[in-house]
Design an enzyme around this catalytic site. Structure first.
Site, PDB file in Angstrom:
ATOM      1  N   GLU A 310       0.776  -1.240   0.000  1.00  0.00           N
ATOM      2  CA  GLU A 310       0.000   0.000   0.000  1.00  0.00           C
ATOM      3  C   GLU A 310       0.812   1.298   0.000  1.00  0.00           C
ATOM      4  O   GLU A 310       0.515   2.209   0.762  1.00  0.00           O
ATOM      5  CB  GLU A 310      -0.925   0.028   1.227  1.00  0.00           C
ATOM      6  CG  GLU A 310      -1.928  -1.086   1.244  1.00  0.00           C
ATOM      7  CD  GLU A 310      -2.717  -1.129   2.540  1.00  0.00           C
ATOM      8  OE1 GLU A 310      -3.928  -1.367   2.465  1.00  0.00           O
ATOM      9  OE2 GLU A 310      -2.138  -0.938   3.622  1.00  0.00           O
TER      10      GLU A 310
HETATM   11  C1  TNX Z   1      -4.587  -3.789   4.980  1.00  0.00           C
HETATM   12  S1  TNX Z   1      -2.799  -6.160   4.861  1.00  0.00           S
HETATM   13  C2  TNX Z   1      -3.280  -3.534   5.373  1.00  0.00           C
HETATM   14  C3  TNX Z   1      -3.015  -3.030   6.725  1.00  0.00           C
HETATM   15  C4  TNX Z   1      -4.280  -2.744   7.476  1.00  0.00           C
HETATM   16  C5  TNX Z   1      -5.275  -3.843   7.243  1.00  0.00           C
HETATM   17  C6  TNX Z   1      -6.539  -3.713   8.052  1.00  0.00           C
HETATM   18  C7  TNX Z   1      -1.850  -5.137   4.418  1.00  0.00           C
HETATM   19  C8  TNX Z   1      -0.652  -5.631   3.777  1.00  0.00           C
HETATM   20  N1  TNX Z   1      -2.168  -3.855   4.636  1.00  0.00           N
HETATM   21  O1  TNX Z   1      -2.210  -1.891   6.669  1.00  0.00           O
HETATM   22  O2  TNX Z   1      -3.971  -2.661   8.812  1.00  0.00           O
HETATM   23  O3  TNX Z   1      -5.599  -3.876   5.864  1.00  0.00           O
HETATM   24  O4  TNX Z   1      -7.317  -4.858   7.987  1.00  0.00           O
END
Ligand code: TNX
Length: 498
Positions: A310
Protein backbone atom coordinates in the site's frame (compact mmCIF):
# COMPACT_ATOMS: atom_id res chain seq x y z
CA UNK A 1 1.86 -14.27 34.13
CA UNK A 2 4.06 -15.16 31.21
CA UNK A 3 3.23 -18.79 30.66
CA UNK A 4 -0.09 -20.55 30.52
CA UNK A 5 -0.18 -23.94 32.12
CA UNK A 6 -3.44 -25.78 32.41
CA UNK A 7 -5.10 -29.11 32.13
CA UNK A 8 -7.27 -29.05 29.08
CA UNK A 9 -10.26 -31.08 28.02
CA UNK A 10 -8.82 -31.49 24.57
CA UNK A 11 -8.38 -35.24 24.01
CA UNK A 12 -7.75 -37.91 21.40
CA UNK A 13 -11.16 -37.32 19.80
CA UNK A 14 -10.73 -33.62 19.26
CA UNK A 15 -7.17 -32.96 18.21
CA UNK A 16 -6.71 -29.74 16.19
CA UNK A 17 -5.14 -29.64 13.69
CA UNK A 18 -6.27 -33.17 12.84
CA UNK A 19 -3.13 -35.32 12.50
CA UNK A 20 -2.94 -37.30 9.28
CA UNK A 21 -3.24 -40.63 11.07
CA UNK A 22 -4.33 -41.52 14.62
CA UNK A 23 -4.83 -45.17 15.60
CA UNK A 24 -6.26 -45.94 19.00
CA UNK A 25 -4.81 -48.96 20.78
CA UNK A 26 -6.74 -50.97 23.38
CA UNK A 27 -5.22 -51.15 26.84
CA UNK A 28 -4.56 -49.18 29.99
CA UNK A 29 -3.78 -45.47 29.68
CA UNK A 30 -0.30 -44.12 30.26
CA UNK A 31 -0.52 -42.33 33.62
CA UNK A 32 1.00 -38.85 33.74
CA UNK A 33 3.07 -38.47 36.90
CA UNK A 34 4.40 -35.30 38.38
CA UNK A 35 7.97 -36.34 37.62
CA UNK A 36 9.32 -36.79 34.15
CA UNK A 37 12.07 -39.10 32.96
CA UNK A 38 13.23 -37.96 29.55
CA UNK A 39 15.24 -40.47 27.55
CA UNK A 40 17.20 -39.80 24.39
CA UNK A 41 20.37 -41.17 22.86
CA UNK A 42 21.32 -37.54 22.23
CA UNK A 43 22.18 -35.40 25.28
CA UNK A 44 21.51 -32.12 23.47
CA UNK A 45 17.99 -33.28 22.56
CA UNK A 46 17.40 -34.13 26.22
CA UNK A 47 18.58 -30.73 27.41
CA UNK A 48 16.71 -28.88 24.73
CA UNK A 49 13.35 -30.52 25.35
CA UNK A 50 13.13 -31.35 29.04
CA UNK A 51 11.36 -28.06 29.87
CA UNK A 52 9.14 -28.35 26.83
CA UNK A 53 7.92 -31.83 27.76
CA UNK A 54 7.60 -30.82 31.40
CA UNK A 55 5.28 -27.98 30.41
CA UNK A 56 3.25 -30.26 28.14
CA UNK A 57 2.66 -32.70 30.99
CA UNK A 58 2.16 -30.18 33.78
CA UNK A 59 -0.27 -31.07 36.56
CA UNK A 60 0.71 -34.75 36.67
CA UNK A 61 -0.35 -37.05 39.48
CA UNK A 62 1.63 -36.75 42.69
CA UNK A 63 3.50 -40.05 43.08
CA UNK A 64 7.05 -41.31 43.37
CA UNK A 65 6.91 -42.72 39.84
CA UNK A 66 8.04 -41.07 36.63
CA UNK A 67 6.40 -40.58 33.27
CA UNK A 68 8.87 -41.91 30.74
CA UNK A 69 9.16 -40.00 27.47
CA UNK A 70 11.62 -41.04 24.77
CA UNK A 71 12.67 -38.51 22.14
CA UNK A 72 14.76 -39.30 19.10
CA UNK A 73 15.82 -37.14 16.21
CA UNK A 74 16.31 -39.62 13.41
CA UNK A 75 18.07 -38.19 10.39
CA UNK A 76 16.91 -41.16 8.36
CA UNK A 77 13.31 -40.72 9.47
CA UNK A 78 10.99 -41.51 6.63
CA UNK A 79 7.52 -40.07 6.89
CA UNK A 80 4.88 -42.67 6.12
CA UNK A 81 3.16 -39.95 4.12
CA UNK A 82 6.01 -39.09 1.84
CA UNK A 83 4.58 -41.28 -0.92
CA UNK A 84 1.17 -39.65 -0.85
CA UNK A 85 1.44 -37.18 -3.67
CA UNK A 86 -1.88 -35.61 -2.81
CA UNK A 87 -0.58 -34.49 0.55
CA UNK A 88 3.12 -33.94 0.16
CA UNK A 89 5.64 -33.73 -2.57
CA UNK A 90 8.54 -34.79 -0.43
CA UNK A 91 9.18 -36.09 3.07
CA UNK A 92 8.57 -33.20 5.37
CA UNK A 93 11.20 -32.32 7.92
CA UNK A 94 8.39 -31.29 10.27
CA UNK A 95 6.89 -34.78 10.39
CA UNK A 96 6.76 -36.85 13.59
CA UNK A 97 5.85 -40.31 14.81
CA UNK A 98 4.27 -40.53 18.27
CA UNK A 99 3.48 -43.69 20.18
CA UNK A 100 1.74 -43.90 23.52
CA UNK A 101 2.36 -47.25 25.25
CA UNK A 102 1.20 -48.31 28.69
CA UNK A 103 4.58 -47.45 30.20
CA UNK A 104 6.00 -44.68 28.04
CA UNK A 105 5.53 -42.11 25.29
CA UNK A 106 7.87 -42.13 22.31
CA UNK A 107 8.40 -39.39 19.76
CA UNK A 108 10.68 -39.66 16.78
CA UNK A 109 11.13 -37.06 14.07
CA UNK A 110 13.69 -36.01 11.50
CA UNK A 111 14.22 -32.59 13.08
CA UNK A 112 13.70 -30.50 16.19
CA UNK A 113 10.67 -28.96 14.50
CA UNK A 114 9.08 -32.40 14.20
CA UNK A 115 9.78 -33.09 17.87
CA UNK A 116 8.04 -29.84 18.82
CA UNK A 117 4.94 -30.81 16.87
CA UNK A 118 4.97 -34.30 18.40
CA UNK A 119 5.08 -32.74 21.86
CA UNK A 120 2.22 -30.39 20.95
CA UNK A 121 0.09 -33.40 20.01
CA UNK A 122 1.22 -35.25 23.15
CA UNK A 123 -0.08 -32.33 25.15
CA UNK A 124 -3.48 -32.35 23.42
CA UNK A 125 -3.75 -36.09 24.15
CA UNK A 126 -3.58 -35.66 27.93
CA UNK A 127 -6.97 -36.41 29.49
CA UNK A 128 -8.20 -35.36 32.89
CA UNK A 129 -9.99 -38.26 34.58
CA UNK A 130 -12.96 -38.00 36.86
CA UNK A 131 -10.68 -38.24 39.92
CA UNK A 132 -8.66 -35.32 38.42
CA UNK A 133 -5.69 -37.60 37.65
CA UNK A 134 -4.06 -37.21 34.23
CA UNK A 135 -3.48 -39.96 31.69
CA UNK A 136 -2.97 -40.50 27.96
CA UNK A 137 -4.78 -43.18 25.93
CA UNK A 138 -2.62 -45.65 24.04
CA UNK A 139 -2.32 -44.74 20.39
CA UNK A 140 -0.04 -44.32 17.39
CA UNK A 141 0.09 -40.99 15.57
CA UNK A 142 1.83 -40.38 12.24
CA UNK A 143 1.76 -36.84 11.09
CA UNK A 144 3.23 -34.27 8.78
CA UNK A 145 2.11 -30.78 7.76
CA UNK A 146 0.70 -29.86 4.37
CA UNK A 147 2.72 -26.61 4.30
CA UNK A 148 6.01 -25.79 5.98
CA UNK A 149 5.03 -22.19 6.91
CA UNK A 150 2.03 -21.78 9.21
CA UNK A 151 1.88 -18.44 10.88
CA UNK A 152 0.23 -15.35 12.22
CA UNK A 153 1.04 -11.77 11.30
CA UNK A 154 0.63 -9.66 14.41
CA UNK A 155 0.31 -5.89 14.14
CA UNK A 156 1.89 -4.42 17.25
CA UNK A 157 2.40 -1.07 15.47
CA UNK A 158 -1.15 0.29 15.54
CA UNK A 159 -1.60 -0.90 19.09
CA UNK A 160 1.26 -2.13 21.24
CA UNK A 161 1.15 -5.51 22.98
CA UNK A 162 3.69 -5.97 25.77
CA UNK A 163 6.11 -8.88 26.11
CA UNK A 164 3.99 -10.97 28.49
CA UNK A 165 1.00 -10.83 26.13
CA UNK A 166 3.10 -11.82 23.12
CA UNK A 167 4.34 -14.79 25.15
CA UNK A 168 0.78 -15.90 25.81
CA UNK A 169 0.10 -15.56 22.08
CA UNK A 170 3.16 -17.72 21.28
CA UNK A 171 1.78 -20.38 23.64
CA UNK A 172 -1.45 -20.47 21.62
CA UNK A 173 0.46 -20.73 18.33
CA UNK A 174 2.56 -23.65 19.59
CA UNK A 175 -0.55 -25.43 20.88
CA UNK A 176 -1.93 -25.43 17.31
CA UNK A 177 1.37 -26.47 15.70
CA UNK A 178 1.78 -23.06 14.11
CA UNK A 179 5.44 -22.21 13.66
CA UNK A 180 5.79 -18.54 12.67
CA UNK A 181 4.91 -15.33 14.46
CA UNK A 182 5.40 -12.49 11.98
CA UNK A 183 5.75 -9.25 13.94
CA UNK A 184 4.58 -6.11 12.09
CA UNK A 185 6.82 -3.72 14.02
CA UNK A 186 6.36 -0.37 12.32
CA UNK A 187 3.61 1.56 10.64
CA UNK A 188 2.27 5.09 10.29
CA UNK A 189 1.07 5.10 13.90
CA UNK A 190 4.10 3.78 15.80
CA UNK A 191 7.56 2.19 15.87
CA UNK A 192 7.94 -0.81 18.19
CA UNK A 193 11.47 -2.20 18.09
CA UNK A 194 14.62 -0.34 19.00
CA UNK A 195 17.00 0.21 16.13
CA UNK A 196 20.37 0.88 17.79
CA UNK A 197 21.64 3.13 14.98
CA UNK A 198 18.40 5.19 14.93
CA UNK A 199 17.35 5.68 18.55
CA UNK A 200 14.73 8.36 17.87
CA UNK A 201 12.50 5.83 16.12
CA UNK A 202 11.44 4.36 19.46
CA UNK A 203 12.23 7.41 21.62
CA UNK A 204 9.65 9.44 19.70
CA UNK A 205 7.42 7.00 17.83
CA UNK A 206 7.42 4.27 20.47
CA UNK A 207 4.86 6.23 22.45
CA UNK A 208 2.34 6.87 19.66
CA UNK A 209 -0.45 4.55 18.44
CA UNK A 210 -3.87 4.39 16.79
CA UNK A 211 -6.59 6.18 18.74
CA UNK A 212 -7.46 4.11 21.78
CA UNK A 213 -4.47 1.77 21.36
CA UNK A 214 -1.49 1.43 23.64
CA UNK A 215 1.96 2.87 22.97
CA UNK A 216 5.23 1.18 23.88
CA UNK A 217 8.16 -0.60 22.29
CA UNK A 218 10.50 -3.57 22.71
CA UNK A 219 14.16 -3.07 23.44
CA UNK A 220 16.42 -5.28 21.32
CA UNK A 221 17.02 -7.30 24.50
CA UNK A 222 13.30 -7.81 25.09
CA UNK A 223 12.80 -8.83 21.49
CA UNK A 224 15.67 -11.32 21.74
CA UNK A 225 13.93 -12.73 24.81
CA UNK A 226 10.74 -13.14 22.77
CA UNK A 227 12.68 -14.89 20.00
CA UNK A 228 14.14 -17.25 22.59
CA UNK A 229 10.73 -17.88 24.13
CA UNK A 230 9.35 -18.72 20.69
CA UNK A 231 12.29 -20.98 19.95
CA UNK A 232 11.43 -22.97 23.07
CA UNK A 233 7.93 -23.53 21.68
CA UNK A 234 8.71 -24.23 18.04
CA UNK A 235 7.62 -20.74 16.94
CA UNK A 236 10.01 -18.55 14.91
CA UNK A 237 9.64 -14.77 15.10
CA UNK A 238 9.96 -12.97 11.76
CA UNK A 239 10.34 -9.20 12.12
CA UNK A 240 8.87 -6.71 9.64
CA UNK A 241 9.68 -3.04 9.33
CA UNK A 242 7.27 -1.86 6.67
CA UNK A 243 8.43 0.49 3.88
CA UNK A 244 8.32 2.52 1.69
CA UNK A 245 4.64 3.11 2.59
CA UNK A 246 3.39 2.93 6.18
CA UNK A 247 6.37 5.06 7.25
CA UNK A 248 4.77 8.08 8.93
CA UNK A 249 6.12 7.10 12.37
CA UNK A 250 9.64 6.99 10.93
CA UNK A 251 9.29 10.45 9.34
CA UNK A 252 7.86 11.73 12.63
CA UNK A 253 11.05 10.64 14.41
CA UNK A 254 13.48 11.53 11.60
CA UNK A 255 12.63 14.65 9.61
CA UNK A 256 15.80 13.79 7.67
CA UNK A 257 13.57 11.39 5.68
CA UNK A 258 11.58 14.32 4.25
CA UNK A 259 12.70 16.55 1.36
CA UNK A 260 12.34 19.65 3.57
CA UNK A 261 14.04 17.96 6.53
CA UNK A 262 11.05 18.64 8.77
CA UNK A 263 9.57 15.86 10.93
CA UNK A 264 5.91 15.10 10.14
CA UNK A 265 3.23 15.12 12.84
CA UNK A 266 2.39 11.81 14.51
CA UNK A 267 -0.67 9.99 13.16
CA UNK A 268 -3.35 8.15 15.13
CA UNK A 269 -6.04 7.57 12.49
CA UNK A 270 -6.77 4.44 10.50
CA UNK A 271 -6.23 5.58 6.90
CA UNK A 272 -3.59 3.69 4.91
CA UNK A 273 -1.38 4.52 1.95
CA UNK A 274 -0.51 8.19 2.49
CA UNK A 275 3.13 7.99 3.60
CA UNK A 276 6.20 7.35 1.48
CA UNK A 277 9.96 7.54 1.26
CA UNK A 278 12.05 9.69 -1.08
CA UNK A 279 14.89 7.95 -2.95
CA UNK A 280 16.47 11.31 -3.76
CA UNK A 281 16.83 12.15 -0.05
CA UNK A 282 20.30 10.93 1.01
CA UNK A 283 19.22 9.73 4.48
CA UNK A 284 16.75 7.22 2.95
CA UNK A 285 19.49 4.75 2.07
CA UNK A 286 21.03 4.87 5.54
CA UNK A 287 17.58 4.45 7.11
CA UNK A 288 16.84 1.32 5.04
CA UNK A 289 20.25 -0.08 5.84
CA UNK A 290 19.93 0.43 9.61
CA UNK A 291 16.39 -0.92 9.95
CA UNK A 292 16.94 -4.00 7.78
CA UNK A 293 20.24 -4.81 9.48
CA UNK A 294 18.44 -4.72 12.81
CA UNK A 295 15.55 -6.85 11.51
CA UNK A 296 18.08 -9.39 10.19
CA UNK A 297 19.93 -9.51 13.50
CA UNK A 298 16.68 -9.99 15.41
CA UNK A 299 15.07 -12.56 13.11
CA UNK A 300 14.23 -15.92 14.63
CA UNK A 301 14.69 -17.82 11.37
CA UNK A 302 16.19 -17.33 7.92
CA UNK A 303 13.70 -14.66 6.83
CA UNK A 304 13.17 -10.92 7.09
CA UNK A 305 9.87 -9.31 6.07
CA UNK A 306 10.44 -6.04 4.22
CA UNK A 307 6.78 -4.94 3.97
CA UNK A 308 6.03 -3.19 0.67
CA UNK A 309 2.23 -2.91 0.88
CA UNK A 310 0.00 0.00 0.00
CA UNK A 311 2.54 2.63 -0.99
CA UNK A 312 -0.29 4.39 -2.78
CA UNK A 313 1.39 7.80 -3.06
CA UNK A 314 4.70 6.44 -4.24
CA UNK A 315 5.77 6.63 -7.88
CA UNK A 316 5.95 3.01 -9.11
CA UNK A 317 9.60 3.14 -10.21
CA UNK A 318 10.63 4.76 -6.92
CA UNK A 319 8.63 2.09 -5.13
CA UNK A 320 10.45 -0.74 -6.89
CA UNK A 321 13.82 0.88 -6.29
CA UNK A 322 13.16 1.28 -2.57
CA UNK A 323 11.78 -2.25 -2.09
CA UNK A 324 14.81 -3.63 -3.94
CA UNK A 325 17.07 -1.61 -1.69
CA UNK A 326 15.45 -3.04 1.46
CA UNK A 327 15.40 -6.57 0.03
CA UNK A 328 19.02 -6.27 -1.03
CA UNK A 329 19.99 -5.33 2.54
CA UNK A 330 18.21 -8.42 3.83
CA UNK A 331 19.99 -10.61 1.29
CA UNK A 332 23.34 -9.00 2.18
CA UNK A 333 22.66 -10.19 5.75
CA UNK A 334 22.15 -13.73 4.47
CA UNK A 335 18.37 -13.61 4.93
CA UNK A 336 15.61 -14.58 2.57
CA UNK A 337 12.96 -11.99 1.86
CA UNK A 338 9.24 -12.02 2.52
CA UNK A 339 7.23 -9.08 1.16
CA UNK A 340 3.58 -8.17 0.66
CA UNK A 341 2.25 -9.10 -2.77
CA UNK A 342 2.64 -5.62 -4.28
CA UNK A 343 6.42 -6.14 -4.14
CA UNK A 344 6.30 -9.03 -6.65
CA UNK A 345 7.15 -6.65 -9.51
CA UNK A 346 10.16 -5.15 -7.74
CA UNK A 347 12.63 -7.87 -8.81
CA UNK A 348 13.16 -9.40 -5.41
CA UNK A 349 16.12 -11.76 -4.83
CA UNK A 350 15.61 -15.35 -6.08
CA UNK A 351 13.80 -17.53 -3.55
CA UNK A 352 11.79 -14.64 -2.08
CA UNK A 353 8.29 -15.19 -0.74
CA UNK A 354 5.40 -12.90 -1.65
CA UNK A 355 2.49 -12.70 0.75
CA UNK A 356 -0.92 -12.67 -0.91
CA UNK A 357 -3.57 -10.70 0.98
CA UNK A 358 -5.74 -8.65 -1.42
CA UNK A 359 -8.76 -10.83 -1.90
CA UNK A 360 -10.69 -8.64 -4.33
CA UNK A 361 -7.86 -8.09 -6.68
CA UNK A 362 -6.78 -8.99 -10.17
CA UNK A 363 -5.14 -12.43 -9.95
CA UNK A 364 -2.83 -11.94 -12.94
CA UNK A 365 0.06 -10.37 -10.98
CA UNK A 366 0.09 -13.35 -8.59
CA UNK A 367 0.13 -15.80 -11.47
CA UNK A 368 3.01 -13.79 -12.93
CA UNK A 369 4.80 -13.79 -9.57
CA UNK A 370 4.90 -17.59 -9.48
CA UNK A 371 6.05 -17.67 -13.10
CA UNK A 372 8.84 -15.34 -11.99
CA UNK A 373 9.86 -17.97 -9.45
CA UNK A 374 8.54 -16.54 -6.19
CA UNK A 375 6.85 -18.70 -3.60
CA UNK A 376 3.52 -17.58 -2.18
CA UNK A 377 2.41 -17.22 1.41
CA UNK A 378 -1.39 -17.29 1.46
CA UNK A 379 -3.09 -14.68 3.66
CA UNK A 380 -6.40 -13.96 1.92
CA UNK A 381 -8.05 -11.22 3.95
CA UNK A 382 -11.55 -12.67 3.54
CA UNK A 383 -10.48 -15.95 5.21
CA UNK A 384 -7.47 -15.17 7.39
CA UNK A 385 -7.63 -11.52 8.51
CA UNK A 386 -8.89 -12.03 12.00
CA UNK A 387 -9.36 -8.32 12.57
CA UNK A 388 -12.47 -8.73 10.38
CA UNK A 389 -15.59 -8.85 12.53
CA UNK A 390 -17.51 -12.10 12.88
CA UNK A 391 -20.81 -10.29 12.48
CA UNK A 392 -22.24 -6.78 12.94
CA UNK A 393 -22.48 -7.47 16.67
CA UNK A 394 -18.72 -7.91 17.07
CA UNK A 395 -17.47 -5.02 19.18
CA UNK A 396 -13.86 -4.69 17.92
CA UNK A 397 -12.28 -4.94 14.49
CA UNK A 398 -13.04 -3.86 10.94
CA UNK A 399 -15.11 -5.10 8.00
CA UNK A 400 -13.51 -3.98 4.74
CA UNK A 401 -12.74 -7.55 3.54
CA UNK A 402 -16.13 -8.82 4.70
CA UNK A 403 -17.22 -10.18 8.04
CA UNK A 404 -16.67 -13.91 8.44
CA UNK A 405 -17.34 -16.68 10.87
CA UNK A 406 -15.48 -19.85 11.83
CA UNK A 407 -16.97 -21.85 8.98
CA UNK A 408 -15.59 -19.51 6.30
CA UNK A 409 -12.22 -19.48 8.08
CA UNK A 410 -12.24 -23.28 7.73
CA UNK A 411 -13.83 -23.97 4.37
CA UNK A 412 -11.33 -22.94 1.74
CA UNK A 413 -8.45 -24.51 -0.09
CA UNK A 414 -5.25 -22.44 -0.34
CA UNK A 415 -4.40 -24.16 -3.64
CA UNK A 416 -7.72 -23.22 -5.24
CA UNK A 417 -7.98 -19.63 -4.12
CA UNK A 418 -5.94 -17.63 -6.59
CA UNK A 419 -6.12 -18.61 -10.27
CA UNK A 420 -2.63 -19.52 -11.43
CA UNK A 421 -1.31 -20.24 -7.93
CA UNK A 422 -1.29 -23.98 -7.25
CA UNK A 423 -0.15 -26.30 -4.47
CA UNK A 424 3.50 -26.41 -5.45
CA UNK A 425 3.75 -22.60 -5.51
CA UNK A 426 2.61 -22.21 -1.92
CA UNK A 427 4.92 -22.20 1.12
CA UNK A 428 2.17 -21.83 3.62
CA UNK A 429 -0.71 -19.99 5.18
CA UNK A 430 -0.46 -17.03 7.51
CA UNK A 431 -3.32 -15.29 9.25
CA UNK A 432 -3.20 -11.61 10.06
CA UNK A 433 -4.51 -9.49 12.87
CA UNK A 434 -4.37 -5.73 12.43
CA UNK A 435 -4.91 -3.70 15.52
CA UNK A 436 -6.23 -0.28 14.49
CA UNK A 437 -9.37 -1.17 16.44
CA UNK A 438 -8.18 -4.08 18.59
CA UNK A 439 -6.58 -2.65 21.68
CA UNK A 440 -6.58 -5.22 24.46
CA UNK A 441 -5.42 -8.81 24.82
CA UNK A 442 -9.01 -9.88 25.53
CA UNK A 443 -10.19 -8.33 22.27
CA UNK A 444 -7.24 -9.89 20.44
CA UNK A 445 -7.91 -13.48 21.51
CA UNK A 446 -11.66 -13.00 21.04
CA UNK A 447 -10.98 -12.27 17.36
CA UNK A 448 -8.45 -15.13 17.02
CA UNK A 449 -10.29 -17.91 18.80
CA UNK A 450 -11.69 -20.06 17.33
CA UNK A 451 -10.76 -18.84 13.81
CA UNK A 452 -6.98 -19.23 14.27
CA UNK A 453 -7.47 -22.92 15.11
CA UNK A 454 -9.42 -23.37 11.85
CA UNK A 455 -6.60 -21.77 9.91
CA UNK A 456 -4.06 -24.00 11.66
CA UNK A 457 -5.94 -27.03 10.35
CA UNK A 458 -6.22 -25.54 6.84
CA UNK A 459 -2.44 -25.12 6.84
CA UNK A 460 -1.58 -28.46 8.45
CA UNK A 461 -4.08 -31.11 7.44
CA UNK A 462 -4.44 -32.11 3.79
CA UNK A 463 -7.60 -31.03 2.05
CA UNK A 464 -8.89 -34.60 1.62
CA UNK A 465 -8.47 -35.40 5.32
CA UNK A 466 -10.56 -32.63 6.83
CA UNK A 467 -14.15 -31.48 6.77
CA UNK A 468 -16.24 -28.86 8.50
CA UNK A 469 -18.69 -31.12 10.35
CA UNK A 470 -15.91 -33.09 11.90
CA UNK A 471 -13.91 -29.96 12.76
CA UNK A 472 -16.98 -28.42 14.36
CA UNK A 473 -17.23 -31.39 16.72
CA UNK A 474 -13.54 -31.41 17.56
CA UNK A 475 -13.14 -27.68 18.20
CA UNK A 476 -15.91 -27.61 20.82
CA UNK A 477 -13.64 -29.32 23.39
CA UNK A 478 -11.05 -26.58 22.99
CA UNK A 479 -13.07 -24.07 24.93
CA UNK A 480 -11.88 -25.75 28.15
CA UNK A 481 -8.30 -25.07 27.11
CA UNK A 482 -9.04 -21.43 26.25
CA UNK A 483 -10.90 -20.88 29.48
CA UNK A 484 -8.28 -22.57 31.66
CA UNK A 485 -5.67 -20.38 29.97
CA UNK A 486 -7.77 -17.24 30.53
CA UNK A 487 -8.18 -16.64 26.80
CA UNK A 488 -11.30 -14.77 25.73
CA UNK A 489 -13.01 -16.49 22.75
CA UNK A 490 -16.03 -16.19 20.49
CA UNK A 491 -18.80 -18.85 20.41
CA UNK A 492 -19.11 -19.12 16.65
CA UNK A 493 -22.40 -20.52 15.31
CA UNK A 494 -22.47 -24.03 13.85
CA UNK A 495 -20.61 -25.55 16.80
CA UNK A 496 -22.23 -27.10 19.83
CA UNK A 497 -20.20 -25.39 22.56
CA UNK A 498 -22.36 -26.70 25.43
C1 TNX B 1 -4.59 -3.79 4.98
S1 TNX B 1 -2.80 -6.16 4.86
C2 TNX B 1 -3.28 -3.53 5.37
C3 TNX B 1 -3.01 -3.03 6.73
C4 TNX B 1 -4.28 -2.74 7.48
C5 TNX B 1 -5.28 -3.84 7.24
C6 TNX B 1 -6.54 -3.71 8.05
C7 TNX B 1 -1.85 -5.14 4.42
C8 TNX B 1 -0.65 -5.63 3.78
N1 TNX B 1 -2.17 -3.85 4.64
O1 TNX B 1 -2.21 -1.89 6.67
O2 TNX B 1 -3.97 -2.66 8.81
O3 TNX B 1 -5.60 -3.88 5.86
O4 TNX B 1 -7.32 -4.86 7.99
Amino acid sequence: MATTDYDEAVSIDNLVPQPLSVSKVEGPHLPVHQQLLLLSSDETVKNRFSDVVDRALVGGNPSDQHTVVELEIDRHFHSVFSADVNELKQPSDQAYHLEILADRAKISAPSEAGVFHGIATLRQLVETNRDRSLSIPQCVVDDSPRYPWRGLSMDVARSFYPVDEIKRLIDVLGFYRLNVLHMHLSDDQGWRLQVPGLPRLTELSGATSSDGGRGGFYTTKQFADLVEYGRGRGVALVPEFDSPGHTNAAAHAYGELMPDGEPVPSYSGIEVGFSKLYPEVPFTKEFLMEIINTAAEQSGNGFVHVGGDEALEQDIEDYRLLVREAAGNAAANGKKVVAWQEAATAQLPPGSVVQFWKTHHDAAPMAQAVKDGYKVLMSPASRTYFDMKYSPETEAGQEWAGMFELKQAYQWDPAKFVPGVVEGDIVGVEGGIWTEKIHTFDQLTYMLLPRLAAMAEVAWTGQSKRNWDDFGKRIAGHKEYWEAAGLNWHPSPGVNWA
